[in-house]
Motif scaffolding. Sequence first.
Motif, PDB file in Angstrom:
ATOM      1  N   GLU A   1       0.684  -1.173   0.110  1.00  0.00           N
ATOM      2  CA  GLU A   1       0.160   0.040  -0.115  1.00  0.00           C
ATOM      3  C   GLU A   1       0.851   1.411   0.011  1.00  0.00           C
ATOM      4  O   GLU A   1       0.569   2.242  -0.615  1.00  0.00           O
ATOM      5  CB  GLU A   1      -0.881  -0.071   1.073  1.00  0.00           C
ATOM      6  N   HIS A   2       2.045   1.050   0.762  1.00  0.00           N
ATOM      7  CA  HIS A   2       2.789   2.371   0.792  1.00  0.00           C
ATOM      8  C   HIS A   2       3.665   2.549  -0.626  1.00  0.00           C
ATOM      9  O   HIS A   2       3.451   3.690  -0.831  1.00  0.00           O
ATOM     10  CB  HIS A   2       3.834   2.236   1.912  1.00  0.00           C
ATOM     11  N   TRP A   3       4.050   1.470  -1.070  1.00  0.00           N
ATOM     12  CA  TRP A   3       4.683   1.973  -2.386  1.00  0.00           C
ATOM     13  C   TRP A   3       3.614   2.171  -3.532  1.00  0.00           C
ATOM     14  O   TRP A   3       3.938   3.005  -4.566  1.00  0.00           O
ATOM     15  CB  TRP A   3       5.585   0.598  -2.723  1.00  0.00           C
ATOM     16  N   ASP A   4       2.504   1.417  -3.387  1.00  0.00           N
ATOM     17  CA  ASP A   4       1.526   1.985  -4.435  1.00  0.00           C
ATOM     18  C   ASP A   4       1.426   3.482  -4.442  1.00  0.00           C
ATOM     19  O   ASP A   4       1.144   3.924  -5.466  1.00  0.00           O
ATOM     20  CB  ASP A   4       0.159   1.250  -4.206  1.00  0.00           C
ATOM     21  N   ALA A   5       0.985   3.961  -3.137  1.00  0.00           N
ATOM     22  CA  ALA A   5       0.888   5.410  -3.005  1.00  0.00           C
ATOM     23  C   ALA A   5       2.135   6.231  -3.461  1.00  0.00           C
ATOM     24  O   ALA A   5       1.903   7.132  -4.157  1.00  0.00           O
ATOM     25  CB  ALA A   5       0.398   5.623  -1.500  1.00  0.00           C
ATOM     26  N   VAL A   6       3.271   5.697  -3.160  1.00  0.00           N
ATOM     27  CA  VAL A   6       4.540   6.674  -3.664  1.00  0.00           C
ATOM     28  C   VAL A   6       4.603   6.714  -5.099  1.00  0.00           C
ATOM     29  O   VAL A   6       4.653   7.693  -5.587  1.00  0.00           O
ATOM     30  CB  VAL A   6       5.693   5.626  -3.275  1.00  0.00           C
TER      31      VAL A   6
END
Length: 239
Positions: A39-44
């Motif tokens: 989820e973090h890297w998708d948002a990044v």
Amino acid sequence: MNSGAGGGSGGGCAGAAARSRGGSPGGDGFAPSALGTREHWDAVYERELQTFQEYGDTGEIWFGEESMNRLIRWMQKREIPLDASVLDIGTGNGVFLVELAKFGFSNITGIDYSPSAIQLSGSIIEKEGLSNIKLKVEDFLHLSTELSGFHICVDKGTFDAISLNPDSAIEKRKQYVKSLSRVLNVKGFFLITSCNWTKEELLNEFSEGFELFEELPTPTFSFGGRSGNSVTALVFQKT
């Protein structure tokens, strides 16, 4: 992320501050972090893709330009053939793939579990006018059957991010090693750059099926009369 399981568009290092020598609740030495989640890297990469589309900014280089140059210099020194198959595990914005292609490598593949990262890297590669780079949305911990037969595998931050996953990080690291063994040819090379793991720790993590081939020089720092390295860069060979 920078890879199929976490971390990497920054010029710094995701998760370095999450290291806890006293041990995490899992007794693994790392405190769980959002930096280890998809989820973090998708948002990044959704943000970075929007920034690129609006301003043409490719984003930061994970571990900086010197980290890319260090790996390419090693490949040049070892006379790795330009048609050798190279896999960038967690390609992120794909900038390392661009540098490989500009150097002359012609059989290179980038994977990332974030669709936005692959869309971003594809846009950057198209802007550079390059056509000999393969991209694929792929989770390195859950590989598709066709991904195999690579001479070189590169990781700049993905294994670090996996180590911070709040859910079964130890098992995910073990699966990473299994996946690496599957995609890399016998006698093939694995180039890993890490800011969370020391040389000795990485030797232990990759002790099954791999042997240390070479340690690459990285910048040193001095503090309180002691010196050390904030980044570890190793070359393993599959046995």
